[in-house]
Design a protein around this motif. Sequence first.
Motif, short mmCIF file in Angstrom:
data_model
loop_
_atom_site.label_atom_id
_atom_site.label_comp_id
_atom_site.label_asym_id
_atom_site.label_seq_id
_atom_site.Cartn_x
_atom_site.Cartn_y
_atom_site.Cartn_z
N ARG A 187 -14.60 -1.64 8.68
CA ARG A 187 -14.64 -2.94 8.02
C ARG A 187 -13.39 -2.35 6.79
O ARG A 187 -13.54 -1.37 6.32
CB ARG A 187 -15.77 -3.19 6.92
CG ARG A 187 -16.98 -3.82 8.03
CD ARG A 187 -18.20 -3.84 7.25
NE ARG A 187 -19.17 -3.87 8.26
CZ ARG A 187 -20.61 -3.66 7.77
NH1 ARG A 187 -20.66 -3.17 6.72
NH2 ARG A 187 -21.61 -3.67 8.67
N PRO A 188 -12.41 -3.23 6.58
CA PRO A 188 -11.51 -3.06 5.44
C PRO A 188 -12.10 -2.76 4.33
O PRO A 188 -13.17 -3.26 3.94
CB PRO A 188 -10.72 -4.27 5.61
CG PRO A 188 -11.04 -5.24 6.77
CD PRO A 188 -12.39 -4.64 7.20
N MET A 207 0.75 -1.18 -0.11
CA MET A 207 0.03 0.02 0.03
C MET A 207 0.88 1.14 -0.17
O MET A 207 2.01 1.31 0.64
CB MET A 207 -0.92 -0.08 1.03
CG MET A 207 -1.79 1.14 1.44
SD MET A 207 -3.19 0.98 2.53
CE MET A 207 -3.94 2.43 2.47
N ASP A 208 0.47 2.28 -0.56
CA ASP A 208 1.20 3.50 -0.69
C ASP A 208 1.30 4.30 0.54
O ASP A 208 0.34 4.46 1.49
CB ASP A 208 0.32 4.49 -1.56
CG ASP A 208 0.88 5.85 -1.82
OD1 ASP A 208 2.15 6.15 -1.37
OD2 ASP A 208 0.33 6.55 -2.74
N THR A 209 2.08 4.56 1.09
CA THR A 209 2.42 4.87 2.56
C THR A 209 2.29 6.56 2.59
O THR A 209 2.04 7.16 3.64
CB THR A 209 3.85 4.89 2.85
OG1 THR A 209 4.82 5.58 2.03
CG2 THR A 209 4.28 3.40 3.23
N THR A 210 2.13 7.18 1.52
CA THR A 210 1.69 8.53 1.44
C THR A 210 0.04 8.63 1.34
O THR A 210 -0.35 9.86 1.35
CB THR A 210 2.08 9.35 0.36
OG1 THR A 210 1.75 8.85 -0.97
CG2 THR A 210 3.88 9.32 0.35
N ALA A 211 -0.37 7.45 1.23
CA ALA A 211 -2.04 7.77 0.90
C ALA A 211 -2.70 8.07 2.28
O ALA A 211 -2.17 7.40 3.47
CB ALA A 211 -2.53 6.43 0.53
N PRO A 212 -3.85 8.46 2.56
CA PRO A 212 -4.62 8.74 3.61
C PRO A 212 -4.94 7.55 4.35
O PRO A 212 -5.52 6.47 3.61
CB PRO A 212 -5.66 9.61 3.42
CG PRO A 212 -5.34 9.91 2.02
CD PRO A 212 -4.42 9.29 1.34
N PRO A 213 -4.74 7.37 5.60
CA PRO A 213 -5.05 6.10 6.31
C PRO A 213 -6.79 5.61 6.05
O PRO A 213 -7.12 4.41 5.88
CB PRO A 213 -4.82 6.11 7.74
CG PRO A 213 -3.85 7.49 7.70
CD PRO A 213 -4.30 8.28 6.52
N ALA A 214 -7.60 6.68 5.77
CA ALA A 214 -8.88 6.55 5.63
C ALA A 214 -9.19 5.65 4.18
O ALA A 214 -10.18 4.87 4.44
CB ALA A 214 -9.63 7.62 5.71
N LEU A 215 -8.15 5.57 3.30
CA LEU A 215 -8.48 4.90 2.26
C LEU A 215 -8.43 3.18 2.54
O LEU A 215 -8.96 2.41 1.65
CB LEU A 215 -7.43 5.00 1.30
CG LEU A 215 -7.55 6.36 0.48
CD1 LEU A 215 -6.37 6.61 -0.38
CD2 LEU A 215 -8.67 6.51 -0.05
N ALA A 216 -7.80 2.64 3.71
CA ALA A 216 -7.98 1.53 3.93
C ALA A 216 -9.19 0.80 4.58
O ALA A 216 -9.51 -0.01 4.85
CB ALA A 216 -7.00 1.25 5.08
N TRP A 217 -10.22 1.90 4.66
CA TRP A 217 -11.42 1.49 5.30
C TRP A 217 -12.82 1.75 4.41
O TRP A 217 -12.65 2.57 3.77
CB TRP A 217 -11.74 2.32 6.64
CG TRP A 217 -10.63 1.83 7.76
CD1 TRP A 217 -9.41 2.91 7.78
CD2 TRP A 217 -10.35 0.87 8.42
NE1 TRP A 217 -8.63 2.19 8.50
CE2 TRP A 217 -9.18 0.98 9.14
CE3 TRP A 217 -10.92 -0.50 8.52
CZ2 TRP A 217 -8.59 -0.13 9.97
CZ3 TRP A 217 -10.43 -1.48 9.41
CH2 TRP A 217 -9.34 -1.18 9.92
#
Length: 161
Positions: free
Chosen positions: A157-158, A1-11
Amino acid sequence: MDTTAPPALAWSTDNCQLARAMSVLGEKGTLIVLREVFNGVRRFADIQRHSRLPKQVLSNRLALLVEHDVLRRVPYRDDGARERHEYRLTPKGFELYPILAAVSEWGTRYYADADGPPVELTHRDCGEVVTAVLECAEGHRVDDPRDVVPRPGPGARPFEG
C-alpha cells in the motif's frame, strides 16, 4: 519525491509481515524457548531450569506461542502427580527451524567461544553440518545478500505519511 530516497519509503509498513512476525517472535526469551523445544526439552520445569528464564517470562512466552499456534499443549501425568502439559511444535512452529538455524549459524560465526560452538546442527542422514541458504523460487542459490532486493508485493500500500 526525492530521487535519492530508497524506494521502500514509498510503501506503507502498516501491514508489514516482518513486524507482525516479530510481534510473536521478538519478545525477549522467545527464541530461547523455541531452541529448547526444538532440542526436545518440552516440559515447563525442564525448559525453565535449562534456559534459566524467569518463570513468569517463560509462562508468558509459552502462552503467546500457543495462542499463535506455534506450539501446542499436550497433557501428561507422572505416576501419582497431577496432570501437567508439555509443549510441542505445530506444523507452523516447525517452519521456524530455518530461522533458528540461520541465527545459530550467525552466532557461531560471530559469538562462539574460541573452541567452537556448543551445538552443531547436522543432517540426520549423513552427519554433516547444516547451513541456512537463501534460494529464489527458481532454485538459484543466493550467496551474497546484496543480490536480494525488496520489491512491492501484492499487499503493498502506498505510504501516506
